[in-house]
Design a protein around this motif. Structure first.
Motif, short mmCIF file in Angstrom:
data_model
loop_
_atom_site.label_atom_id
_atom_site.label_comp_id
_atom_site.label_asym_id
_atom_site.label_seq_id
_atom_site.Cartn_x
_atom_site.Cartn_y
_atom_site.Cartn_z
N VAL A 97 -25.69 24.87 -0.30
CA VAL A 97 -25.64 26.28 0.10
C VAL A 97 -24.79 26.43 1.36
O VAL A 97 -24.01 27.37 1.48
CB VAL A 97 -27.06 26.86 0.28
CG1 VAL A 97 -27.00 28.30 0.80
CG2 VAL A 97 -27.83 26.81 -1.03
N PHE B 71 -29.90 22.38 0.39
CA PHE B 71 -29.48 23.01 1.64
C PHE B 71 -28.00 22.78 1.93
O PHE B 71 -27.27 23.72 2.25
CB PHE B 71 -30.35 22.47 2.78
CG PHE B 71 -30.10 23.12 4.10
CD1 PHE B 71 -30.64 24.36 4.40
CD2 PHE B 71 -29.34 22.47 5.06
CE1 PHE B 71 -30.41 24.96 5.63
CE2 PHE B 71 -29.12 23.06 6.30
CZ PHE B 71 -29.66 24.31 6.58
N ALA C 250 -30.24 30.09 3.84
CA ALA C 250 -30.59 28.94 3.00
C ALA C 250 -31.93 28.36 3.42
O ALA C 250 -32.23 28.26 4.61
CB ALA C 250 -29.51 27.87 3.11
N SER C 251 -32.68 27.96 2.40
CA SER C 251 -33.95 27.28 2.61
C SER C 251 -33.75 25.78 2.62
O SER C 251 -32.94 25.25 1.85
CB SER C 251 -34.91 27.66 1.47
OG SER C 251 -36.09 26.89 1.52
N HIS D 135 -38.10 28.96 -2.42
CA HIS D 135 -37.04 29.80 -3.00
C HIS D 135 -37.14 31.25 -2.50
O HIS D 135 -36.51 32.14 -3.05
CB HIS D 135 -37.07 29.73 -4.53
CG HIS D 135 -35.86 30.34 -5.16
ND1 HIS D 135 -34.56 29.99 -4.83
CD2 HIS D 135 -35.74 31.32 -6.10
CE1 HIS D 135 -33.71 30.71 -5.54
NE2 HIS D 135 -34.39 31.52 -6.31
N LEU D 136 -37.91 31.46 -1.44
CA LEU D 136 -38.03 32.77 -0.82
C LEU D 136 -38.46 33.82 -1.84
O LEU D 136 -37.87 34.90 -1.95
CB LEU D 136 -36.69 33.15 -0.15
CG LEU D 136 -36.72 34.27 0.88
CD1 LEU D 136 -37.62 33.91 2.05
CD2 LEU D 136 -35.33 34.57 1.38
N ASN D 137 -39.48 33.50 -2.60
CA ASN D 137 -39.98 34.40 -3.63
C ASN D 137 -41.51 34.39 -3.59
O ASN D 137 -42.11 33.65 -2.80
CB ASN D 137 -39.43 33.99 -5.00
CG ASN D 137 -39.81 32.57 -5.40
OD1 ASN D 137 -40.55 31.89 -4.70
ND2 ASN D 137 -39.29 32.12 -6.51
N HIS E 58 -30.44 38.06 -3.93
CA HIS E 58 -31.30 36.88 -3.88
C HIS E 58 -31.06 36.03 -5.13
O HIS E 58 -30.85 36.57 -6.22
CB HIS E 58 -32.77 37.31 -3.81
CG HIS E 58 -33.73 36.16 -3.90
ND1 HIS E 58 -34.43 35.87 -5.05
CD2 HIS E 58 -34.09 35.23 -2.98
CE1 HIS E 58 -35.19 34.81 -4.83
NE2 HIS E 58 -35.01 34.40 -3.59
N SER E 59 -31.08 34.71 -4.96
CA SER E 59 -31.05 33.76 -6.06
C SER E 59 -29.79 33.94 -6.91
O SER E 59 -28.68 33.92 -6.38
CB SER E 59 -32.33 33.89 -6.88
OG SER E 59 -32.45 32.85 -7.82
N ASP F 48 -35.60 24.53 -0.96
CA ASP F 48 -35.44 25.38 -2.14
C ASP F 48 -35.32 24.51 -3.39
O ASP F 48 -34.42 23.67 -3.48
CB ASP F 48 -34.19 26.25 -1.98
CG ASP F 48 -34.07 27.35 -3.02
OD1 ASP F 48 -34.66 27.22 -4.11
OD2 ASP F 48 -33.38 28.34 -2.73
N ALA G 9 -29.31 35.80 0.11
CA ALA G 9 -30.48 34.99 0.44
C ALA G 9 -30.83 34.00 -0.66
O ALA G 9 -30.93 34.37 -1.84
CB ALA G 9 -31.67 35.91 0.70
N ALA G 10 -31.04 32.77 -0.28
CA ALA G 10 -31.47 31.69 -1.17
C ALA G 10 -30.67 31.66 -2.48
O ALA G 10 -31.22 31.77 -3.56
CB ALA G 10 -32.97 31.81 -1.46
#
Length: 186
Positions: free
Chosen positions: A146, A143, A134-135, A165-167, A70-71, A138, A94-95
């Motif tokens: 990514v 987007f 991808a978000s 940011h999927l967190n 992630h990230s 984010d 992810a993200a």
């Protein structure tokens, strides 16, 4: 695939390392075969130190591995793939943070990231199957940027919608979609 031959899920956290409420941490606690790259004690911003920590974690695992990054953890995995040849069964990316674009306040600047070896982002195809999620909103990556990374890496691209940011700051704790994306890689 039996439980003994199933891949180990190796969690690759971003620069903030392990956060108790993060979906990666929660995922690891409920999986039977899972491990995580441990937090760094020194050189926390060093890309080389992060890549070395990932390589050490991989070396401790016998059998197939699926990376779940992630990230900035995505960038750690991508940098690792450029210089190491251990076979990886697959990767959920992810993200990914776009480290080539200015980050919001509180994050490292482009100069700091460059000084610590993060730039440029590797763009060669990954030597293993991968899925990039991808978000659409984010704050750490546009987007379309990514999507271009996914093409360069030869990854399947998944539009996650508006998930920030999927967190935990974006409301993610549990992220059930991770399970189905990981199953695709098994």
């Amino acid at each position: 695939m039996t439980p003994d031959t199933a891949p180990t899920i190796l969690i690759v956290p971003g620069l903030r390392d392990h956060v108790a409420e993060h979906w990666q941490t929660l995922l690891q606690t409920r999986l039977r075969k899972a491990a995580s790259v441990p937090p760094l004690e020194y050189d926390k911003l060093s890309c080389a130190a992060r890549v070395a920590a990932l390589d050490e974690a991989i070396a401790k695992i016998d059998g197939p591995i699926v990376l779940v990054a992630h990230s900035a953890g995505v960038m750690i995995a991508v940098h690792w793939a450029q210089i190491h040849s251990r076979p990886i069964h697959g990767a959920l990316l992810a993200a990914p943070a776009d480290l080539e674009a200015p980050m919001p306040a509180g994050y490292p600047t482009l100069d700091v990231l460059e000084d610590h070896g993060w730039l440029p982002i590797p763009r060669k195809p990954l030597p293993f199957p991968s899925i990039v999620g991808a978000s659409r909103d984010d704050p750490l990556a546009a987007f379309d940027r990514v999507a271009a990374m996914a093409v360069d890496w030869g990854s399947r691209f998944v539009d996650l919608g508006k998930v920030g940011h999927l967190n935990p700051a974006a409301g993610y704790g549990e992220w059930p979609q991770a399970d189905s994306l990981i199953r695709e890689l098994l």
